[in-house]
Design a protein around this motif. Structure first.
Motif, PDB file in Angstrom:
ATOM      1  N   GLN A 165       0.839  -1.207   0.000  1.00  0.00           N
ATOM      2  CA  GLN A 165       0.000   0.000   0.000  1.00  0.00           C
ATOM      3  C   GLN A 165       0.871   1.253   0.000  1.00  0.00           C
ATOM      4  O   GLN A 165       0.610   2.219  -0.709  1.00  0.00           O
ATOM      5  N   PHE A 166       1.902   1.181   0.805  1.00  0.00           N
ATOM      6  CA  PHE A 166       2.841   2.294   0.915  1.00  0.00           C
ATOM      7  C   PHE A 166       3.470   2.596  -0.447  1.00  0.00           C
ATOM      8  O   PHE A 166       3.484   3.737  -0.915  1.00  0.00           O
ATOM      9  N   GLN A 167       3.944   1.530  -1.118  1.00  0.00           N
ATOM     10  CA  GLN A 167       4.588   1.718  -2.420  1.00  0.00           C
ATOM     11  C   GLN A 167       3.594   2.240  -3.452  1.00  0.00           C
ATOM     12  O   GLN A 167       3.946   3.067  -4.295  1.00  0.00           O
ATOM     13  N   ALA A 168       2.345   1.773  -3.338  1.00  0.00           N
ATOM     14  CA  ALA A 168       1.323   2.220  -4.292  1.00  0.00           C
ATOM     15  C   ALA A 168       1.087   3.722  -4.139  1.00  0.00           C
ATOM     16  O   ALA A 168       0.906   4.441  -5.128  1.00  0.00           O
ATOM     17  N   ARG A 169       1.093   4.198  -2.908  1.00  0.00           N
ATOM     18  CA  ARG A 169       0.916   5.645  -2.683  1.00  0.00           C
ATOM     19  C   ARG A 169       2.061   6.421  -3.326  1.00  0.00           C
ATOM     20  O   ARG A 169       1.867   7.471  -3.931  1.00  0.00           O
ATOM     21  N   ILE A 170       3.274   5.893  -3.152  1.00  0.00           N
ATOM     22  CA  ILE A 170       4.435   6.570  -3.740  1.00  0.00           C
ATOM     23  C   ILE A 170       4.351   6.544  -5.270  1.00  0.00           C
ATOM     24  O   ILE A 170       4.590   7.553  -5.931  1.00  0.00           O
ATOM     25  N   ALA A 181       1.797   6.538  -7.000  1.00  0.00           N
ATOM     26  CA  ALA A 181       0.756   7.476  -7.430  1.00  0.00           C
ATOM     27  C   ALA A 181       1.180   8.929  -7.167  1.00  0.00           C
ATOM     28  O   ALA A 181       0.371   9.850  -7.292  1.00  0.00           O
ATOM     29  N   ASP A 182       2.436   9.096  -6.771  1.00  0.00           N
ATOM     30  CA  ASP A 182       3.000  10.422  -6.504  1.00  0.00           C
ATOM     31  C   ASP A 182       2.317  11.124  -5.326  1.00  0.00           C
ATOM     32  O   ASP A 182       2.261  12.348  -5.258  1.00  0.00           O
ATOM     33  N   MET A 183       1.790  10.321  -4.391  1.00  0.00           N
ATOM     34  CA  MET A 183       1.256  10.904  -3.165  1.00  0.00           C
ATOM     35  C   MET A 183       2.388  11.056  -2.158  1.00  0.00           C
ATOM     36  O   MET A 183       3.370  10.329  -2.198  1.00  0.00           O
ATOM     37  N   ARG A 184       2.236  12.023  -1.259  1.00  0.00           N
ATOM     38  CA  ARG A 184       3.275  12.255  -0.256  1.00  0.00           C
ATOM     39  C   ARG A 184       3.049  11.385   0.980  1.00  0.00           C
ATOM     40  O   ARG A 184       1.911  11.125   1.354  1.00  0.00           O
ATOM     41  N   ILE A 185       4.146  11.002   1.607  1.00  0.00           N
ATOM     42  CA  ILE A 185       4.094  10.322   2.895  1.00  0.00           C
ATOM     43  C   ILE A 185       4.292  11.391   3.974  1.00  0.00           C
ATOM     44  O   ILE A 185       5.192  12.225   3.851  1.00  0.00           O
ATOM     45  N   GLU A 186       3.443  11.380   4.989  1.00  0.00           N
ATOM     46  CA  GLU A 186       3.564  12.366   6.065  1.00  0.00           C
ATOM     47  C   GLU A 186       4.038  11.681   7.356  1.00  0.00           C
ATOM     48  O   GLU A 186       3.938  10.459   7.493  1.00  0.00           O
ATOM     49  N   PRO A 187       4.575  12.479   8.305  1.00  0.00           N
ATOM     50  CA  PRO A 187       5.267  11.907   9.460  1.00  0.00           C
ATOM     51  C   PRO A 187       4.539  10.785  10.200  1.00  0.00           C
ATOM     52  O   PRO A 187       5.163   9.819  10.608  1.00  0.00           O
ATOM     53  N   LYS A 188       3.225  10.906  10.381  1.00  0.00           N
ATOM     54  CA  LYS A 188       2.547   9.904  11.209  1.00  0.00           C
ATOM     55  C   LYS A 188       2.073   8.698  10.403  1.00  0.00           C
ATOM     56  O   LYS A 188       1.522   7.760  10.964  1.00  0.00           O
ATOM     57  N   ASP A 189       2.268   8.732   9.078  1.00  0.00           N
ATOM     58  CA  ASP A 189       1.862   7.597   8.252  1.00  0.00           C
ATOM     59  C   ASP A 189       2.782   6.398   8.502  1.00  0.00           C
ATOM     60  O   ASP A 189       3.949   6.568   8.836  1.00  0.00           O
ATOM     61  N   TRP A 190       2.228   5.218   8.265  1.00  0.00           N
ATOM     62  CA  TRP A 190       3.066   4.026   8.345  1.00  0.00           C
ATOM     63  C   TRP A 190       4.115   4.079   7.237  1.00  0.00           C
ATOM     64  O   TRP A 190       3.839   4.529   6.122  1.00  0.00           O
ATOM     65  N   MET A 191       5.341   3.653   7.570  1.00  0.00           N
ATOM     66  CA  MET A 191       6.388   3.566   6.539  1.00  0.00           C
ATOM     67  C   MET A 191       7.334   2.431   6.907  1.00  0.00           C
ATOM     68  O   MET A 191       7.492   2.113   8.094  1.00  0.00           O
ATOM     69  N   PRO A 192       7.958   1.796   5.919  1.00  0.00           N
ATOM     70  CA  PRO A 192       8.909   0.729   6.234  1.00  0.00           C
ATOM     71  C   PRO A 192      10.089   1.302   7.029  1.00  0.00           C
ATOM     72  O   PRO A 192      10.490   2.442   6.795  1.00  0.00           O
ATOM     73  N   ASP A 193      10.603   0.497   7.939  1.00  0.00           N
ATOM     74  CA  ASP A 193      11.756   0.932   8.743  1.00  0.00           C
ATOM     75  C   ASP A 193      12.923   1.386   7.881  1.00  0.00           C
ATOM     76  O   ASP A 193      13.596   2.364   8.198  1.00  0.00           O
ATOM     77  N   ALA A 194      13.155   0.652   6.803  1.00  0.00           N
ATOM     78  CA  ALA A 194      14.311   0.978   5.958  1.00  0.00           C
ATOM     79  C   ALA A 194      14.122   2.336   5.289  1.00  0.00           C
ATOM     80  O   ALA A 194      15.081   3.085   5.106  1.00  0.00           O
ATOM     81  N   TYR A 195      12.882   2.655   4.929  1.00  0.00           N
ATOM     82  CA  TYR A 195      12.581   3.972   4.338  1.00  0.00           C
ATOM     83  C   TYR A 195      12.904   5.060   5.350  1.00  0.00           C
ATOM     84  O   TYR A 195      13.584   6.050   5.052  1.00  0.00           O
ATOM     85  N   ARG A 196      12.438   4.866   6.584  1.00  0.00           N
ATOM     86  CA  ARG A 196      12.685   5.844   7.650  1.00  0.00           C
ATOM     87  C   ARG A 196      14.191   6.025   7.886  1.00  0.00           C
ATOM     88  O   ARG A 196      14.705   7.134   7.909  1.00  0.00           O
ATOM     89  N   LYS A 197      14.890   4.897   7.995  1.00  0.00           N
ATOM     90  CA  LYS A 197      16.333   4.955   8.279  1.00  0.00           C
ATOM     91  C   LYS A 197      17.110   5.615   7.152  1.00  0.00           C
ATOM     92  O   LYS A 197      17.985   6.444   7.386  1.00  0.00           O
TER      93      LYS A 197
END
Ligand SMILES: [Fe+2]
Ligand SMILES: [Fe+2]
Lengths: 321, 95
Positions: free
Chosen positions: A11-16, A18-34
């Protein structure tokens, strides 16, 4: 559990995608965060350390006008560092930890700032070339997938073009001046050209993380793509100034509609990255010194704030009584 | 070495008279007065604002993105809240 995780990541990758932005409180993979924390904090460190080579010339600028301009530019770079540290903090990184990592040498910053600024022409070259390279890196990041990072980059990019123009103007003034001034400009270009090409990072073949970063849209062009764009953009500008790019292999290639150019000295690049450049020790030393000598100010400000708060509370109690 | 960071503040700026204060970012400062001063230096170097609000970040309460669907979707099926839902005869003017 395993399948649930997978779905979340898809779901996360699908949002990306679709060129949607990820915001701080959204779920994200640990590796993305790191990866983002590392990338954004490295970028912030570069802004901070980047003040040092130019700060070196503030007191020796040739006129009050140049001094005011340089001072503003260096102040902007401090601002860029602050925008970026805040963006990294929205991912859970702490400011103290990021600075500690910079000061211990654990975190990296752009290798370009480990070269010395020897003459006034270096202020022209740094603004024109180094900020020019930074702009190429940064403009695509205004559309990066992480919201706070993208917004910080929009603010940074708005301010960068003044940096590049003031550098170019310094170069133009020198190149239209006395032969000694023009020689000074050429000498600075000779020293900065290759290190600037290194700013885009290792060759694509030696940059294993590029693919994942492109997929996450925290990188939008490869290192080699940006390096090529930079050369194509800068060569005509150097020609306009009447300067010679110090690369005997530089040649227009009609077929690819771009320049062919020589190989970067990768041994020098890795050497500087590993801490053995001309100014690594100086730069880090100056950073640590400033941080340590400012410690009492940070502590005093906190103590003062606590005291004022306490006094305000006491007065409030007395008024009630 | 300082053991604790200065608190984090969220910064809101009114770019010109007549517009709302808008969130622009955050910064660290020991107290509110310093936060406003720092916000002036960090976020308004080019006349981006004429008024600044700062709020300590720990005082901001936010909705949970996981609840976004349950929270915001109810507004989704109420098309009658929009003027375009209504058909106005062609001969009726000024509506
Ligand atoms: Fe910058
Ligand atoms: Fe800059």
């Amino acid at each position: 559990m395993e399948t649930l995780e997978l779905t979340q990541e898809e779901q996360f990758q699908a949002r990306i995608d679709a060129d949607m932005r990820i915001e701080p409180k959204d779920w994200m993979p640990d590796a993305y965060r790191k990866t983002l924390i590392r990338q954004i904090s490295q970028h912030a460190h570069s802004e901070l350390v980047g003040m040092l080579p130019e700060g070196n010339w503030i007191t020796r600028a040739p006129s009050l006008k140049r001094k005011s301009i340089l001072l503003s530019k260096v102040q902007d770079e401090a601002g860029h560092g602050l925008y970026l540290y805040s963006a990294a903090e929205t991912l859970g990184a702490s400011r103290d930890q990021m600075l500690a990592d910079l000061h211990s040498g654990k975190a990296k910053y752009s290798s370009i700032f480990n070269y010395p600024t020897l003459s006034w022409a270096d202020m022209g070259t740094v603004g024109w070339l180094v900020d020019g390279a930074a702009i190429l890196n940064q403009v695509p990041l205004c559309r990066t997938s992480y919201g706070p990072y993208a917004r910080a980059m929009v603010r940074v990019c708005k301010e960068e073009s003044f940096h590049q123009r003031q550098g170019f103007e310094i170069m133009q003034t020198l190149c239209e001046g006395a032969p000694e001034q023009k020689a000074m400009a050429q000498e600075a270009l000779n020293r900065w050209w290759w290190p600037t090409l290194m700013m885009f990072g290792p060759k694509d073949a030696d940059s294993p993380n590029t693919e994942q970063s492109m997929k996450w849209r925290i990188k939008r062009f490869t290192n080699d793509e940006l390096r090529q764009k930079f050369v194509d953009m800068m060569v005509p500008q150097a020609e306009f100034l009447g300067l010679t790019v110090p690369d005997p292999n530089l040649k227009w290639n009609e077929a690819k509609n771009g320049y062919d150019f020589g190989e970067v000295d990768w041994e020098e690049f890795w050497n500087v990255v590993k801490g053995n450049g001309m100014c690594n020790k100086d730069r880090l030393g100056a950073r640590v010194k400033a941080h340590e000598e400012g410690a009492w100010v940070r502590e005093a400000a906190l103590a003062h704030a606590a005291k004022r708060k306490q006094r305000a509370e006491q007065e409030a109690v007395q008024q009630v009584a | 070495m300082t053991q604790h960071e200065w608190p984090l503040w969220e910064v809101f700026i009114r770019s010109k008279q007549g517009l709302d204060h808008k969130h622009v970012g955050s910064l660290h400062a020991a107290d509110a007065a310093m936060a406003i001063q720092n916000a002036r230096d960090v976020y308004t170097r080019r006349m981006e604002g004429i008024s600044i609000w700062v709020v300590e970040s720990k005082h901001v309460h936010a909705s949970n993105p996981d609840d976004a669907a349950a929270f915001f979707d109810p507004a989704n099926d109420k098309v009658y809240r929009h003027p375009t839902f209504y058909e106005v005869p062609d001969s009726i003017k000024h509506m």
